[in-house]
Design an enzyme around this catalytic site. Structure first.
Site, PDB file in Angstrom:
ATOM      1  N   ALA A   1       0.860  -1.178   0.000  1.00  0.00           N
ATOM      2  CA  ALA A   1       0.000   0.000   0.000  1.00  0.00           C
ATOM      3  C   ALA A   1       0.897   1.229   0.000  1.00  0.00           C
ATOM      4  O   ALA A   1       2.040   1.182   0.475  1.00  0.00           O
ATOM      5  CB  ALA A   1      -0.879  -0.021   1.247  1.00  0.00           C
TER       6      ALA A   1
ATOM      7  N   GLY B   1       0.670  -5.088   1.149  1.00  0.00           N
ATOM      8  CA  GLY B   1      -0.533  -5.201   0.332  1.00  0.00           C
ATOM      9  C   GLY B   1      -0.283  -5.917  -0.990  1.00  0.00           C
ATOM     10  O   GLY B   1      -1.196  -6.541  -1.545  1.00  0.00           O
TER      11      GLY B   1
ATOM     12  N   GLU C   1      -0.467  -9.460  -0.157  1.00  0.00           N
ATOM     13  CA  GLU C   1      -1.875  -9.784   0.140  1.00  0.00           C
ATOM     14  C   GLU C   1      -2.692  -9.963  -1.142  1.00  0.00           C
ATOM     15  O   GLU C   1      -3.543 -10.845  -1.226  1.00  0.00           O
ATOM     16  CB  GLU C   1      -2.464  -8.698   1.054  1.00  0.00           C
ATOM     17  CG  GLU C   1      -1.853  -8.770   2.446  1.00  0.00           C
ATOM     18  CD  GLU C   1      -2.190  -7.590   3.343  1.00  0.00           C
ATOM     19  OE1 GLU C   1      -2.010  -6.441   2.901  1.00  0.00           O
ATOM     20  OE2 GLU C   1      -2.644  -7.810   4.477  1.00  0.00           O
TER      21      GLU C   1
ATOM     22  N   GLU D   1       4.393  -5.163   7.540  1.00  0.00           N
ATOM     23  CA  GLU D   1       3.571  -4.167   8.235  1.00  0.00           C
ATOM     24  C   GLU D   1       4.073  -3.882   9.647  1.00  0.00           C
ATOM     25  O   GLU D   1       4.116  -2.716  10.074  1.00  0.00           O
ATOM     26  CB  GLU D   1       2.105  -4.634   8.291  1.00  0.00           C
ATOM     27  CG  GLU D   1       1.350  -4.490   6.979  1.00  0.00           C
ATOM     28  CD  GLU D   1       1.482  -5.695   6.063  1.00  0.00           C
ATOM     29  OE1 GLU D   1       2.393  -6.527   6.273  1.00  0.00           O
ATOM     30  OE2 GLU D   1       0.676  -5.808   5.131  1.00  0.00           O
TER      31      GLU D   1
HETATM   32  C1  HXC Z   1       4.969   4.442  -1.305  1.00  0.00           C
HETATM   33  C2  HXC Z   1       6.855   3.474  -2.170  1.00  0.00           C
HETATM   34  C3  HXC Z   1       6.506   2.220  -1.609  1.00  0.00           C
HETATM   35  C4  HXC Z   1       5.309   2.153  -0.863  1.00  0.00           C
HETATM   36  C5  HXC Z   1       8.383   2.005  -2.649  1.00  0.00           C
HETATM   37  N1  HXC Z   1       8.019   3.283  -2.816  1.00  0.00           N
HETATM   38  N2  HXC Z   1       7.493   1.328  -1.921  1.00  0.00           N
HETATM   39  N3  HXC Z   1       6.090   4.568  -2.015  1.00  0.00           N
HETATM   40  N4  HXC Z   1       4.569   3.284  -0.742  1.00  0.00           N
HETATM   41  N5  HXC Z   1       4.875   1.008  -0.321  1.00  0.00           N
HETATM   42  C6  HXC Z   1       8.719   4.345  -3.533  1.00  0.00           C
HETATM   43  C7  HXC Z   1       9.952   4.801  -2.795  1.00  0.00           C
HETATM   44  O1  HXC Z   1       9.619   5.728  -1.791  1.00  0.00           O
HETATM   45  C8  HXC Z   1      10.762   5.414  -3.919  1.00  0.00           C
HETATM   46  O2  HXC Z   1      10.236   6.700  -4.206  1.00  0.00           O
HETATM   47  C9  HXC Z   1      10.443   4.527  -5.089  1.00  0.00           C
HETATM   48  O3  HXC Z   1       9.217   3.855  -4.770  1.00  0.00           O
HETATM   49  C10 HXC Z   1      11.499   3.467  -5.322  1.00  0.00           C
HETATM   50  O4  HXC Z   1      11.742   2.791  -4.122  1.00  0.00           O
HETATM   51  P1  HXC Z   1      13.159   2.767  -3.357  1.00  0.00           P
HETATM   52  O5  HXC Z   1      12.896   2.592  -1.919  1.00  0.00           O
HETATM   53  O6  HXC Z   1      13.993   3.934  -3.762  1.00  0.00           O
HETATM   54  O7  HXC Z   1      13.795   1.455  -3.977  1.00  0.00           O
HETATM   55  P2  HXC Z   1      14.794   0.426  -3.264  1.00  0.00           P
HETATM   56  O8  HXC Z   1      15.838   1.168  -2.462  1.00  0.00           O
HETATM   57  O9  HXC Z   1      15.251  -0.497  -4.328  1.00  0.00           O
HETATM   58  O10 HXC Z   1      13.892  -0.379  -2.215  1.00  0.00           O
HETATM   59  C11 HXC Z   1      12.794  -1.143  -2.655  1.00  0.00           C
HETATM   60  C12 HXC Z   1      11.931  -1.564  -1.436  1.00  0.00           C
HETATM   61  C13 HXC Z   1      11.562  -0.318  -0.620  1.00  0.00           C
HETATM   62  C14 HXC Z   1      12.687  -2.584  -0.598  1.00  0.00           C
HETATM   63  C15 HXC Z   1      10.684  -2.265  -2.038  1.00  0.00           C
HETATM   64  O11 HXC Z   1      11.018   0.674  -1.506  1.00  0.00           O
HETATM   65  C16 HXC Z   1      10.559  -0.585   0.463  1.00  0.00           C
HETATM   66  O12 HXC Z   1      10.891  -1.121   1.506  1.00  0.00           O
HETATM   67  N6  HXC Z   1       9.310  -0.149   0.235  1.00  0.00           N
HETATM   68  C17 HXC Z   1       8.254  -0.244   1.217  1.00  0.00           C
HETATM   69  C18 HXC Z   1       7.770  -1.662   1.343  1.00  0.00           C
HETATM   70  C19 HXC Z   1       6.696  -1.825   2.419  1.00  0.00           C
HETATM   71  O13 HXC Z   1       6.964  -1.586   3.594  1.00  0.00           O
HETATM   72  N7  HXC Z   1       5.511  -2.202   2.003  1.00  0.00           N
HETATM   73  C20 HXC Z   1       4.359  -2.412   2.896  1.00  0.00           C
HETATM   74  C21 HXC Z   1       3.541  -1.181   3.000  1.00  0.00           C
HETATM   75  S1  HXC Z   1       2.276  -1.404   4.194  1.00  0.00           S
HETATM   76  P3  HXC Z   1      11.250   7.976  -4.429  1.00  0.00           P
HETATM   77  O14 HXC Z   1      10.320   9.154  -4.563  1.00  0.00           O
HETATM   78  O15 HXC Z   1      12.163   8.012  -3.249  1.00  0.00           O
HETATM   79  O16 HXC Z   1      11.956   7.613  -5.709  1.00  0.00           O
HETATM   80  C22 HXC Z   1       1.053  -2.217   3.395  1.00  0.00           C
HETATM   81  C23 HXC Z   1      -0.214  -2.421   4.205  1.00  0.00           C
HETATM   82  C24 HXC Z   1      -1.370  -2.942   3.370  1.00  0.00           C
HETATM   83  O17 HXC Z   1       1.172  -2.629   2.291  1.00  0.00           O
HETATM   84  C25 HXC Z   1      -2.684  -2.829   4.128  1.00  0.00           C
HETATM   85  C26 HXC Z   1      -3.225  -1.466   4.198  1.00  0.00           C
HETATM   86  C27 HXC Z   1      -4.584  -1.361   4.867  1.00  0.00           C
END
Ligand code: HXC
Length: 257
Positions: free
Chosen positions: A63, A108, A111, A131
């Protein structure tokens, strides 16, 4: 456009398409995705749907954290409801869904893949439910579907640690059916989809309905439902055609009625 719908009858591809954010899912993407799933559910020409991510890095990195960070509890509830509705629409769709996981499937994203009927991975796939590392529990069904897909002890470890799982480990724990080189993944998913689409379309639909019903309502209710669906198949021309073709040593021509 954050989600692309590509028709390749009898298959359809749904492509999560926001590569600059690693296909992270915001409200707009979820609404578009839900509308596309509903549109396909009403289209009898589409027999199997493949869900994948644009670009070569991600299925979906979860998400959209930027959208979530300042949400109120009521807004968080609405966001969880919307994502859950998407996953539910996949499960309730008449077509089998194949997740072709071509990179990160986190939070997400994982999921969404869990709601699909079948998961295939590229060698670059990475799964996690991170999460808890963000101070939240899963909200789109990860706490419910992961323990139904992999053994509960493994699910617990992954849910409580947020640890990432690579493609080979995902294969070993049963999270994915197969792992392919990245450049082959989509074609392999299409091959599997075509194999499913060659079967009686009503039979495949009834089988998905029976599997899903039984998983949710238990064995006894599932068996009762299965035999009703089995009997229903005998109201269709496809049943006669499939069995006659076998007896006449020819390929069946299923008409879907
Ligand atoms: C918003 C995101 C994102 C996310 C990546 N990006 N994941 N933006 N939400 N979930 C964005 C980054 O901020 C970045 O933007 C660009 O995408 C590229 O990502 P990087 O981090 O620069 O790439 P990298 O260093 O290769 O790392 C990849 C990654 C990392 C390991 C996937 O991005 C990461 O950890 N992302 C978050 C993963 C996460 O925690 N997901 C779960 C979310 S909670 P910029 O502008 O800097 O270029 C969830 C809950 C669901 O999903 C239920 C809800 C009710």
């Amino acid at each position: 456009m954050s989600v692309r719908l590509e028709r390749e009858e009898p298959l359809a591809l749904l492509v999560l398409d926001r590569p600059e954010r690693l296909n992270a899912l915001d409200t707009g993407s979820l609404r578009t995705l839900l509308a596309a799933i509903r549109e396909l559910a009403a289209d009898e020409r589409i027999r199997v749907v493949i869900l994948t991510g644009a670009g070569d890095r991600a299925f979906a990195a979860g998400a959209d954290i930027g959208e979530m960070v300042e949400k109120s509890p009521a807004e968080a509830l609405a966001f969880a409801e919307l994502g859950q509705a998407v996953c539910r629409a996949i499960e309730e769709a008449p077509q089998p869904y194949i997740a072709a996981v071509n990179g990160y499937a986190l939070g997400g994203g994982c999921e969404l893949a869990l709601a699909c009927d079948i998961r295939l991975a590229s060698e670059r796939a990475v799964f996690a439910q991170p999460e808890v590392t963000l101070g939240i529990p899963p909200g789109w069904g990860g706490s419910q579907r992961l323990p139904r897909v992999v053994p509960p002890g493994i699910a617990g470890e992954l849910l409580y640690t947020g640890r990432r799982v690579g493609a080979q480990e995902a294969l070993r724990i049963g999270l994915v059916n197969a792992v392919y080189p990245a450049e082959e993944l989509l074609e392999r998913a299409r091959e599997l989809a075509r194999q499913i689409a060659a079967n009686g379309p009503i039979a495949v639909r009834l089988t998905k309905a029976a599997v899903r019903f039984g998983l949710e309502h238990g064995l006894e209710a599932g068996l009762a439902y299965e035999r009703q669906l089995f009997a229903h198949a005998f109201t269709t021309g496809d049943q006669r055609e499939g069995m006659r073709a076998f007896l006449e040593k020819r390929r069946p021509t299923f008409l879907g009625r």
